[in-house]
Motif scaffolding. Structure first.
Motif, PDB file in Angstrom:
ATOM      1  N   PHE A 194      43.836  44.074  32.323  1.00 45.42           N
ATOM      2  CA  PHE A 194      43.260  43.725  31.020  1.00 45.42           C
ATOM      3  C   PHE A 194      42.228  44.714  30.511  1.00 45.42           C
ATOM      4  O   PHE A 194      42.336  45.254  29.423  1.00 45.42           O
ATOM      5  N   ARG A 202      39.621  42.413  38.809  1.00 52.42           N
ATOM      6  CA  ARG A 202      39.607  42.657  37.377  1.00 52.42           C
ATOM      7  C   ARG A 202      38.289  43.283  36.946  1.00 52.42           C
ATOM      8  O   ARG A 202      38.252  44.212  36.132  1.00 52.42           O
ATOM      9  N   ALA A 203      37.182  42.763  37.523  1.00 50.92           N
ATOM     10  CA  ALA A 203      35.878  43.299  37.158  1.00 50.92           C
ATOM     11  C   ALA A 203      35.735  44.739  37.652  1.00 50.92           C
ATOM     12  O   ALA A 203      35.137  45.581  36.981  1.00 50.92           O
ATOM     13  N   GLU A 208      33.824  29.944  37.779  1.00 48.13           N
ATOM     14  CA  GLU A 208      35.126  29.295  37.514  1.00 48.13           C
ATOM     15  C   GLU A 208      36.240  30.314  37.310  1.00 48.13           C
ATOM     16  O   GLU A 208      37.216  30.033  36.623  1.00 48.13           O
ATOM     17  N   HIS A 233      37.726  32.111  35.514  1.00 51.88           N
ATOM     18  CA  HIS A 233      38.060  32.517  34.157  1.00 51.88           C
ATOM     19  C   HIS A 233      39.068  33.638  34.126  1.00 51.88           C
ATOM     20  O   HIS A 233      38.889  34.641  33.457  1.00 51.88           O
ATOM     21  N   LEU A 234      40.123  33.456  34.891  1.00 51.52           N
ATOM     22  CA  LEU A 234      41.244  34.385  34.738  1.00 51.52           C
ATOM     23  C   LEU A 234      41.930  34.075  33.415  1.00 51.52           C
ATOM     24  O   LEU A 234      41.793  32.986  32.867  1.00 51.52           O
ATOM     25  N   PHE A 235      42.662  35.052  32.896  1.00 53.35           N
ATOM     26  CA  PHE A 235      43.485  34.794  31.721  1.00 53.35           C
ATOM     27  C   PHE A 235      44.752  34.118  32.220  1.00 53.35           C
ATOM     28  O   PHE A 235      45.596  34.767  32.838  1.00 53.35           O
ATOM     29  N   PRO A 236      44.888  32.834  31.972  1.00 52.05           N
ATOM     30  CA  PRO A 236      45.982  32.101  32.624  1.00 52.05           C
ATOM     31  C   PRO A 236      47.363  32.569  32.188  1.00 52.05           C
ATOM     32  O   PRO A 236      48.340  32.342  32.890  1.00 52.05           O
ATOM     33  N   TRP A 237      47.443  33.214  31.012  1.00 56.28           N
ATOM     34  CA  TRP A 237      48.758  33.625  30.523  1.00 56.28           C
ATOM     35  C   TRP A 237      49.175  34.987  31.063  1.00 56.28           C
ATOM     36  O   TRP A 237      50.214  35.495  30.709  1.00 56.28           O
ATOM     37  N   ARG A 252      39.431  36.437  44.006  1.00 63.34           N
ATOM     38  CA  ARG A 252      39.702  37.836  44.337  1.00 63.34           C
ATOM     39  C   ARG A 252      40.276  38.569  43.140  1.00 63.34           C
ATOM     40  O   ARG A 252      39.962  39.726  42.902  1.00 63.34           O
ATOM     41  N   TYR A 260      51.241  34.004  38.596  1.00 60.93           N
ATOM     42  CA  TYR A 260      50.310  33.535  37.570  1.00 60.93           C
ATOM     43  C   TYR A 260      49.143  32.824  38.241  1.00 60.93           C
ATOM     44  O   TYR A 260      49.304  32.269  39.341  1.00 60.93           O
ATOM     45  N   THR A 316      47.859  29.966  37.945  1.00 59.00           N
ATOM     46  CA  THR A 316      48.116  28.590  38.416  1.00 59.00           C
ATOM     47  C   THR A 316      48.766  28.560  39.788  1.00 59.00           C
ATOM     48  O   THR A 316      48.743  27.538  40.451  1.00 59.00           O
ATOM     49  N   PHE A 327      32.650  35.125  37.173  1.00 58.52           N
ATOM     50  CA  PHE A 327      32.073  33.793  36.988  1.00 58.52           C
ATOM     51  C   PHE A 327      32.495  32.855  38.110  1.00 58.52           C
ATOM     52  O   PHE A 327      33.485  33.092  38.783  1.00 58.52           O
TER      53      PHE A 327
END
Ligand code: ATP
Ligand code: ATP
Ligand code: MG
Ligand code: MG
Lengths: 289, 312, 286, 289, 286
Positions: free
Chosen positions: E134, E182-183, E119, E121-125, E177, E166, E168, E117
């Motif tokens: 993931f 991840r994709a 934005e 949309h990484l999993f910030p945690w 990237r 992380y 952030t 996407f």
């Protein structure tokens, strides 16, 4: 949506920052517009009514297994409610509670917002007051009844004091958090555009920028103050809380529940009204949550 | 938990940390309860209604609490009866000293004179309507003086002795109907409001806290054993005020010297015999019905079970 | 659209000798200007005390900006560009040195400087017109004057018709135009921009650059424009100040001798870009 | 920073979303690092101590004008405090309160988070429960004492019930808001990466994403539960609240204040501990608020 | 850097006849492919019911994507690009028509499609490695296999050394990237990207485009890439699907016959851009 997020820490988030408008529906065909709207709201209403019905039925079933001084049937409560309403006692009680609820809420809110804004804005004041604030915060309003009587007397002023304490803290923290969260760059823009001095900056930049948080605090505070009406009427002052206390002393649980219902309904009305105001004041957030 | 079941190896006694429940603290402190053939478990409450609810839940076998909640419990159909009294004539009317001098001159007219002089009716602050002190006050005003409690004076409801005391100390009320320790503290602190009339003068046999027992207990030997201990405690209180004061401090939290003074008070009339409060109880039963606290007026027979005490 | 049609208007600057750039242009000449400077930075240093130690964000930076000049500041991340911006705007005190605006020492932020930030920082509770009016409300202009000026500024940045929109209803490019209009409304002596077009997409960026140049030439304002985009600096600037890191310092000053409008297809343009890239020693991300 | 933002709607904001890390201090010179750190913290400590001192002095001055049964002097309260502490009564009371505070908080928190997550996630459940929730929300925990006694008896379970109710709502709204705020796109990413079904999505995407809000709710709930200890001990159950109630019946204001101080201090300790945990769990937010 | 050095490698595609673009390329030929398509959209329509009426976001869109092909989708805002993306990814049900992936009808999102996407949309945690892992956690790969694959993906996108950072702590380009890694980690049949580089600055964007092309050619994945940046489409695509608005529909399909790497300085590149711009009828902001 749905469950209205009110009265606790939690909901500030829900009505909070993560507003990501979707710019939906740019090419509507208004022919079926009303139909869709109706479909959506009627669904909500149907489901919600179903929920209420299930709740009342559940209550009824449980009440069958319990003596009436633990849990009266919904019918008994409804009867009591209607009696109280038609005898006028209910209106009188509401009128009495409002007499201290309104000034208490207003004074507590105003002071809380003011102190919160100042502490959130001025780091020195913040550092000085911070430990005292942390110490005083957990003092339950009930513990202050002695002071209320001593300083204000057994009257609406004393009751308003108890209520004001409740409103104070909620608004203090809301305003504090809101002001603390105002982007420094926004303040810098203000300064560079000729806004000078703390007072002007607060008025023209900081308070408007923190207004969503402040308004949420006010709304939460209004709700909590209704709940404090019971505590505030522990001494001398008549109103809904006193009715609840008296009925509870006499184990008239139906009256207790009827008046708690009154509290709930009043809360709903006041909250809905305030939410409408809040939404109007915050149109600029571009989302109608 | 409690022994409401058949065996009754354990008896749960509900009590409140108040002066009229003093026997409990003495029984416990002096070990008088060792003679009862069951384990006695004390359960402290702050208000009577909570005790009624606990009685209803079957958690409580013996309750030491006010006469009014006892009548309410019986009215609600709970299988309990009053088997003993803890105290009688424990309430007093306190009034502003100026009013007391008016009273000497005018008698019952003093209320009218007061209103004339100060511009507002005499204000009593006492526990909520239907509570023991409230009923006592209203009884005195209407039956004793022939006044209308709702128009000739103002009665302000205040929850809790602490709030009543604060109200007195801060001159928020002109008088009250209250039990110890408020009168003692008031005189110690030199408040303008002082003890004016005692229950003994106004309402002989005025009931206070009582011992209410479940039918299961009453039908067992435990009831008698418990009341024997109660009698011992009552005697102990009368004979050993110094040691009793120690129990007051320990159990109720009242400082010992103040407790010692309170024990001398005319309001400290500890008893066990339930008949001593019979006449007063009738009045209370009537008021309870009139206030809507009970559905009908409960009779002495319904309220009391004298047999246990008489069987001692 | 400047698009990809080659050769047109870029020829005029050819006589500058595109191959003959001064190899080292950091001289007193390049950093200073002839005549009275509009802005002057003298020996600016800025240190920040942090729990992790002192950060030397800027060290002894001196330069001048002429009246009406368009100066870009470029440098890698952390080279102190934003720090310089804040010092000039009076938003922070220099640890050493001073900034002069029109000969007066800058001590406080104020309406003589129009600032534009990367993140727009519009007042979200005000409409477009309300934002532009903000600075005017703290002057003693009459209501009519204000209304008039606000409308002129909104027209200038091409937002006619959006006067009553709230910032949330605008695209990034439109927001940045509001920010520029707001900064210009108080008629500042200097327009200060910190990576104003860093967050908009490429097409919008080009358009905004064109518009900014138009506004600049129309109003004759002096502009100090911070960017980390080399092509942007070459597109816009009369002169480019190159900052270096550790500590932040003025590393180079490069004059862009190209006529406007400049064409990215022009080989000279490309050479300036190569030169600047070389001077920065930048290579992309991070 | 400074004034610790705890226990109300307000603070969720403060510890909330507007985290804009500044990436400060990338080229530190560690020589004077400790010195600066010390300077900053000692300033805080000095100012804070000053604030506390001013507060105590203010209290002392006011107490001179008030009889001791309204406001005892700080010295009197301190003496009482020390007496209670050294007699062991204080520790006993704390131990007793903890016996229902801990289970009540845990159960209320767990149920509140669970229900909040479900209502925030499933729109149908949300629509069905929403009116009931709005009706029940304003019921003061005190009004539930009858049920607590009837259903749980006079024991730690009954007291824990009262406390659990308080924890429940706060956590319900926090989790609800948190889950509602989880970006749908994040959920879409999870689905496209093979996470299937509500349970899995909640576990792997929604709950972690909502964890900042959930943790803030838990923290707020823990605080409120301490304050509910007084209400929970109104019947039968011993502990700090009971001491306060009893002292208040005996008009011992010094004891009341001493035990309120105990509540405050315990709250501070528990809250500080939880804040540390929260911060560790949320390192990924990249900010140490 | 592809920079501004002209003429090199772009000559190879010259025999295509750059001046002779088919004037109307929306034919069955252009929208379909020879051989079995990897992705097939058949008569896709999507309508949204909103309180303000029904929005026809997409109307009867059909096309095919060959195995290993790189297709870009371009169109003005509101033309249904994102809607198309969501339909193909199985994130939403089409109102009419269907999507087939390798011959199977798409009904649900799943790991056979890798989505990226705008934005991020990484999993910030989760750390970088945690994000990339993931999707693998929901397969039955062994721990060692997972670790191995995660590391390969991280290396592939050039984030070696940032495994434990992380989100952030990363810049926008780095985040994107991670999203790509991840994709790719679940080895999808199709890589679906919705304006993935819309939020990064120009320089980073160019670099990411280059990297994406490298990854694409290295892994041989089929890619469907949504963008509103014409230059980006020309840089990346084998074919460009042009969507039109009101209602969203497939307006045009244009084959980009340029060898890779493509050079923006190349005149043919410019002509493709002009052609596409003309077809979109787009002129900048809004
Ligand atoms: N308020 C501050 N406190 C501490 N250090 C700071 C502060 N502001 C900036 N710095 C530090 O000063 C240095 C220069 O920062 P500055 O923001 O000026 O760089 P920049 O060139 O604007 O970078 P970027 O291109 O990332 O915006 C950096 O090391 C930064 O960490
Ligand atoms: N969930 C939705 N509900 C209602 N309408 C929607 C929804 N999603 C998209 N739309 C509408 O469908 C149309 C197409 O939207 P879409 O997001 O696919 O366009 P887009 O080409 O991706 O635009 P952009 O370039 O702005 O991303 C728009 O009119 C939009 O408002
Ligand atoms: Mg910067
Ligand atoms: Mg889109």
């Amino acid at each position: 949506m749905g469950t209205d997020t009110t009265s606790t820490a939690a909901e500030t988030e829900a009505t909070g920052d993560r507003v990501t408008p979707k710019g939906a529906a740019e090419t509507p065909e208004s022919t079926d517009r009303m139909a869709v709207l109706e479909r959506l709201t009627s669904r909500r209403a149907r489901y919600g009514t179903g929920g209420i019905a299930a709740f009342v039925i559940g209550w009824f079933l449980v009440s069958l297994t319990q003596p009436s001084y633990v849990l009266p049937t919904p019918a008994a409560v409804a009867t009591t409610f209607i009696e109280e309403a038609s005898s006028g006692g209910l209106l009188v009680a509401i009128g009495q509670s409002v007499l201290h609820w309104i000034p208490g809420t207003i004074v507590g809110t105003a002071l809380g917002v003011a102190c919160g804004v100042v502490a959130g804005w001025n780091p020195t004041i913040d550092e000085v007051t911070s430990p005292v604030v942390r110490l005083l915060r957990p003092v339950p309003p009930l513990a202050l009844i002695g002071f209320a009587i001593a300083w204000f007397g057994i009257n609406h002023a004393g009751a308003a004091f108890i209520i004001a304490i409740g409103a104070f803290w909620i608004n203090f923290y809301a305003a504090y958090g809101g002001v603390e969260g105002v982007s420094e760059d926004l303040v810098d823009v203000g300064r560079s555009l000729g806004v000078d001095g703390d007072r002007e900056l607060l008025q023209h930049v900081v308070i408007p920028a923190a207004s969503p948080e402040i308004l949420t605090g006010i709304r939460t505070g209004i709700g909590r103050c209704w709940m404090l009406v019971v505590a505030a009427e522990i001494f001398g002052v008549p109103g809904i809380g006193r009715r609840i206390l008296r009925a509870s002393n006499n184990l008239q649980v139906d009256v207790v529940i009827a008046y708690i219902l009154v509290l709930s309904l009043l809360f709903l009305i006041v909250d809905t009204a305030f939410r409408a105001t809040q939404r109007r004041l915050l149109v600029w957030r571009g989302e109608t949550r | 938990l409690g022994g409401s079941g058949g065996g009754l190896d354990e008896v749960t006694v509900a009590h409140m940390p108040i002066y009229p429940d003093l026997q409990w603290y003495v029984m416990e402190g002096e070990g008088f309860l060792a003679d009862v053939d069951a384990e006695i478990v004390g359960q402290e409450f702050t208000d009577g209604p909570a005790i009624i609810q606990a009685l209803g839940g079957g958690d409580i076998d013996v309750a030491m609490f006010g006469i009014v909640p006892s009548i309410i419990a019986i009215d609600r159909g709970l299988p309990v009866k009053v088997t003993a009294a803890n105290i009688h004539e424990m309430l007093g009317i306190m009034a502003d000293e100026e009013f007391q001098s008016l009273w000497e001159e005018h008698g019952a007219e003093a209320f009218a004179v007061w209103e004339e002089q100060t511009g507002s009716p005499f204000e009593f602050g006492t526990f909520p309507q239907g509570s023991t002190p409230d009923v006592f006050l209203r009884h005195w005003l209407s039956d004793g003086l022939g006044l209308d409690p709702d128009s000739d004076v103002t009665i302000t409801e205040i929850n809790g002795a602490s709030a009543v005391w604060q109200a007195i100390a801060n001159g928020e009320v002109d008088g009250t109907s209250i039990m110890e320790p408020v009168p003692t503290i008031a005189s110690e602190e030199g408040a303008d409001v002082s003890l004016f009339k005692t229950a003994a003068e106004i309402m002989p046999g005025q009931p206070g806290a009582v011992v209410t027992m479940s039918d299961t207990v009453r039908e067992s030997d435990l009831a008698g054993q418990f009341l024997s201990a109660h009698v011992r405690a009552t005697e102990f209180i009368q004979e050993n005020p110094d040691e009793t004061a120690g129990h007051v401090e320990e159990g109720i939290g009242m400082p010992e010297d103040r407790a010692r003074t309170a024990l001398e008070s005319p309001l400290s009339n500890f008893i066990t015999d339930p008949r001593e409060i019979e006449s007063g109880t009738e009045v209370f039963a009537r008021f309870a019905e009139a206030n809507g606290q009970t559905d009908e007026q409960r009779t002495i027979d319904e309220i009391f079970d004298y047999s246990v005490y008489e069987g001692l | 659209m400047t698009g990809p049609d080659p050769g047109e208007g870029s020829a005029a600057s050819a006589d500058d000798g595109s191959a003959a750039f001064p190899e080292k242009s950091l001289t007193a000449d390049a950093a200073s200007v002839s005549g009275d400077p509009r802005v002057e930075a003298r020996g600016l240093s800025k240190r920040y005390d942090t729990p992790n130690g002192t950060v030397r964000a800027l060290e002894d930076v001196s330069f001048e900006v002429a009246d009406g000049e368009f100066v870009c500041v470029i440098g890698p991340s952390g080279s102190g560009k934003t720090t310089l911006f804040r010092l000039i705007a009076g938003l922070e005190e220099p640890s050493e040195g001073a900034v002069y605006l029109g000969g007066d020492r800058v001590t406080d932020p104020g309406p003589d400087m129009g600032v534009v930030f990367q993140e727009y920082h519009l007042f979200p509770w005000r409409t477009v017109a309300g934002n532009v009016r903000f600075g005017l409300e703290h002057t003693d202009a009459s209501d009519a004057e204000r209304r008039d000026r606000v409308q002129r500024m909104i027209d200038l940045v091409g937002l006619t018709g959006f006067e009553d929109s709230y910032p949330t209803e605008l695209s990034g490019g439109m927001k940045q135009r509001v920010a520029i209009a707001r900064a210009l409304a108080v008629d500042p002596d200097l327009l200060l921009l910190d990576e104003p077009f860093g967050a908009v997409d490429a097409q919008t960026k080009e358009m905004l650059q064109r518009e900014l140049l138009d506004i600049w030439s129309e109003t004759g304002k002096t502009a100090l424009f911070i960017t980390h985009d080399v092509a942007e600096a070459v597109t816009l600037a009369d002169r480019v100040l190159v900052l270096g890191s550790d500590p932040g310092h003025l590393q180079d000053v490069i004059r862009i001798d190209l006529d406007r409008p400049r064409d990215r297809g022009d080989p000279e343009f490309g050479e300036y870009i190569s030169l600047l890239r070389h001077r920065i020693g930048a290579d992309g991300d991070r």
